[in-house]
Design a protein around this motif. Structure first.
Motif, PDB file in Angstrom:
ATOM      1  N   THR A 126      35.008  40.942  30.992  1.00  0.00           N
ATOM      2  CA  THR A 126      35.942  41.980  30.561  1.00  0.00           C
ATOM      3  C   THR A 126      35.718  43.263  31.345  1.00  0.00           C
ATOM      4  O   THR A 126      34.602  43.781  31.400  1.00  0.00           O
ATOM      5  CB  THR A 126      35.773  42.269  29.061  1.00  0.00           C
ATOM      6  OG1 THR A 126      36.136  41.100  28.320  1.00  0.00           O
ATOM      7  CG2 THR A 126      36.646  43.428  28.619  1.00  0.00           C
ATOM      8  N   ALA A 127      36.776  43.755  31.961  1.00  0.00           N
ATOM      9  CA  ALA A 127      36.682  44.946  32.805  1.00  0.00           C
ATOM     10  C   ALA A 127      38.062  45.287  33.348  1.00  0.00           C
ATOM     11  O   ALA A 127      39.009  44.498  33.210  1.00  0.00           O
ATOM     12  CB  ALA A 127      35.725  44.712  33.970  1.00  0.00           C
ATOM     13  N   VAL A 128      38.146  46.451  33.964  1.00  0.00           N
ATOM     14  CA  VAL A 128      39.305  46.762  34.781  1.00  0.00           C
ATOM     15  C   VAL A 128      39.004  46.253  36.187  1.00  0.00           C
ATOM     16  O   VAL A 128      37.957  46.573  36.755  1.00  0.00           O
ATOM     17  CB  VAL A 128      39.594  48.272  34.817  1.00  0.00           C
ATOM     18  CG1 VAL A 128      40.772  48.564  35.734  1.00  0.00           C
ATOM     19  CG2 VAL A 128      39.886  48.788  33.409  1.00  0.00           C
ATOM     20  N   TYR A 129      39.911  45.445  36.705  1.00  0.00           N
ATOM     21  CA  TYR A 129      39.728  44.854  38.027  1.00  0.00           C
ATOM     22  C   TYR A 129      40.555  45.633  39.051  1.00  0.00           C
ATOM     23  O   TYR A 129      41.758  45.854  38.844  1.00  0.00           O
ATOM     24  CB  TYR A 129      40.142  43.385  38.000  1.00  0.00           C
ATOM     25  CG  TYR A 129      39.108  42.509  37.356  1.00  0.00           C
ATOM     26  CD1 TYR A 129      38.867  42.578  35.987  1.00  0.00           C
ATOM     27  CD2 TYR A 129      38.351  41.614  38.109  1.00  0.00           C
ATOM     28  CE1 TYR A 129      37.902  41.794  35.386  1.00  0.00           C
ATOM     29  CE2 TYR A 129      37.386  40.816  37.520  1.00  0.00           C
ATOM     30  CZ  TYR A 129      37.163  40.913  36.159  1.00  0.00           C
ATOM     31  OH  TYR A 129      36.202  40.131  35.571  1.00  0.00           O
ATOM     32  N   TYR A 130      39.885  46.012  40.127  1.00  0.00           N
ATOM     33  CA  TYR A 130      40.521  46.809  41.172  1.00  0.00           C
ATOM     34  C   TYR A 130      40.578  46.018  42.467  1.00  0.00           C
ATOM     35  O   TYR A 130      39.586  45.414  42.882  1.00  0.00           O
ATOM     36  CB  TYR A 130      39.745  48.095  41.423  1.00  0.00           C
ATOM     37  CG  TYR A 130      39.706  49.036  40.253  1.00  0.00           C
ATOM     38  CD1 TYR A 130      38.676  48.982  39.333  1.00  0.00           C
ATOM     39  CD2 TYR A 130      40.709  49.985  40.071  1.00  0.00           C
ATOM     40  CE1 TYR A 130      38.628  49.848  38.251  1.00  0.00           C
ATOM     41  CE2 TYR A 130      40.679  50.853  38.993  1.00  0.00           C
ATOM     42  CZ  TYR A 130      39.625  50.773  38.091  1.00  0.00           C
ATOM     43  OH  TYR A 130      39.593  51.635  37.020  1.00  0.00           O
ATOM     44  N   GLY A 175      44.286  49.298  39.324  1.00  0.00           N
ATOM     45  CA  GLY A 175      43.482  48.486  38.413  1.00  0.00           C
ATOM     46  C   GLY A 175      44.324  47.740  37.399  1.00  0.00           C
ATOM     47  O   GLY A 175      45.407  48.190  37.012  1.00  0.00           O
ATOM     48  N   THR A 176      43.820  46.597  36.972  1.00  0.00           N
ATOM     49  CA  THR A 176      44.467  45.806  35.938  1.00  0.00           C
ATOM     50  C   THR A 176      43.406  45.356  34.937  1.00  0.00           C
ATOM     51  O   THR A 176      42.317  44.936  35.324  1.00  0.00           O
ATOM     52  CB  THR A 176      45.223  44.613  36.544  1.00  0.00           C
ATOM     53  OG1 THR A 176      45.938  43.914  35.515  1.00  0.00           O
ATOM     54  CG2 THR A 176      44.284  43.637  37.238  1.00  0.00           C
ATOM     55  N   GLN A 177      43.737  45.469  33.661  1.00  0.00           N
ATOM     56  CA  GLN A 177      42.756  45.170  32.618  1.00  0.00           C
ATOM     57  C   GLN A 177      42.656  43.668  32.381  1.00  0.00           C
ATOM     58  O   GLN A 177      43.670  42.984  32.211  1.00  0.00           O
ATOM     59  CB  GLN A 177      43.152  45.862  31.309  1.00  0.00           C
ATOM     60  CG  GLN A 177      42.238  45.563  30.134  1.00  0.00           C
ATOM     61  CD  GLN A 177      40.869  46.192  30.278  1.00  0.00           C
ATOM     62  OE1 GLN A 177      40.750  47.370  30.645  1.00  0.00           O
ATOM     63  NE2 GLN A 177      39.815  45.431  29.990  1.00  0.00           N
ATOM     64  N   THR A 185      40.693  41.249  29.646  1.00  0.00           N
ATOM     65  CA  THR A 185      39.914  41.230  28.424  1.00  0.00           C
ATOM     66  C   THR A 185      39.691  39.787  28.005  1.00  0.00           C
ATOM     67  O   THR A 185      40.651  39.026  27.855  1.00  0.00           O
ATOM     68  CB  THR A 185      40.624  41.992  27.296  1.00  0.00           C
ATOM     69  OG1 THR A 185      40.869  43.336  27.712  1.00  0.00           O
ATOM     70  CG2 THR A 185      39.765  42.000  26.038  1.00  0.00           C
ATOM     71  N   GLY A 238      46.619  40.737  35.033  1.00  0.00           N
ATOM     72  CA  GLY A 238      45.609  40.917  33.995  1.00  0.00           C
ATOM     73  C   GLY A 238      46.146  40.590  32.622  1.00  0.00           C
ATOM     74  O   GLY A 238      47.336  40.338  32.441  1.00  0.00           O
ATOM     75  N   ALA A 294      33.450  47.743  33.913  1.00  0.00           N
ATOM     76  CA  ALA A 294      33.464  47.603  32.466  1.00  0.00           C
ATOM     77  C   ALA A 294      33.164  48.950  31.825  1.00  0.00           C
ATOM     78  O   ALA A 294      32.546  49.817  32.457  1.00  0.00           O
ATOM     79  CB  ALA A 294      32.439  46.565  32.042  1.00  0.00           C
ATOM     80  N   ARG A 317      35.212  45.408  39.872  1.00  0.00           N
ATOM     81  CA  ARG A 317      35.526  45.576  38.460  1.00  0.00           C
ATOM     82  C   ARG A 317      34.611  46.623  37.846  1.00  0.00           C
ATOM     83  O   ARG A 317      33.513  46.865  38.330  1.00  0.00           O
ATOM     84  CB  ARG A 317      35.396  44.250  37.712  1.00  0.00           C
ATOM     85  CG  ARG A 317      33.977  43.689  37.636  1.00  0.00           C
ATOM     86  CD  ARG A 317      34.010  42.296  37.020  1.00  0.00           C
ATOM     87  NE  ARG A 317      32.669  41.740  36.879  1.00  0.00           N
ATOM     88  CZ  ARG A 317      32.414  40.500  36.476  1.00  0.00           C
ATOM     89  NH1 ARG A 317      33.428  39.672  36.174  1.00  0.00           N
ATOM     90  NH2 ARG A 317      31.169  40.079  36.361  1.00  0.00           N
TER      91      ARG A 317
END
Length: 127
Positions: free
Chosen positions: A91-95, A120-122, A124, A9, A40, A38
């Motif tokens: 843009t979100a945290v991806y899991y 999770g990984t951010q 942006t 990320g 947001a 993800r």
């Protein structure tokens, strides 16, 4: 219990690319699938993409079709998410998530059918 570890990320400008990776803490075998979801800020978690270990069938959310590509490395039990033409709304945290079961097609789109999740990984995307 196997843990999933995401990486890749970061911050990117609109139109740019990122590649996410997800690997288990130890190699696993068998069927099932890996997926990416993800979340947001202020929104519910949503499905992004999934891939079955056996056969490589993929499932994509309409919002990412043609821009995101999921792939797998069976030898490493690792999946990759190549994200191109990124938009601010990505843009979100991806899991990363995993199921060891072979599901019905419609079930791959629902997080409730996945048993293991990463931290999770951010991601942006700036405009």
């Amino acid at each position: 219990q196997v843990q999933l570890e995401e990486s890749g990320g970061g911050l990117v400008q609109a139109g740019g690319s990122l590649r996410l990776s997800c690997a288990p803490s130890r190699r696993t075998f068998g069927g099932g699938a890996m997926g990416w979801f993800r979340q947001a800020p202020g929104k519910e978690r949503e499905f992004v993409v999934a891939i079955r270990w056996s056969g490589g069938t993929t499932y994509y959310a309409d919002s990412v079709k043609g821009r995101f590509t999921i792939s797998r490395d069976n030898a490493k039990s690792t999946v990759y998410l190549q994200m191109n033409s990124l938009k601010p709304e990505d843009t979100a945290v991806y899991y990363c998530a995993r199921t060891l079961r072979d599901l019905e097609d419609y079930q791959y789109y629902s997080g409730g059918y996945y048993s293991d999740w990463g931290q999770g990984t951010q991601v942006t995307v700036s405009s």
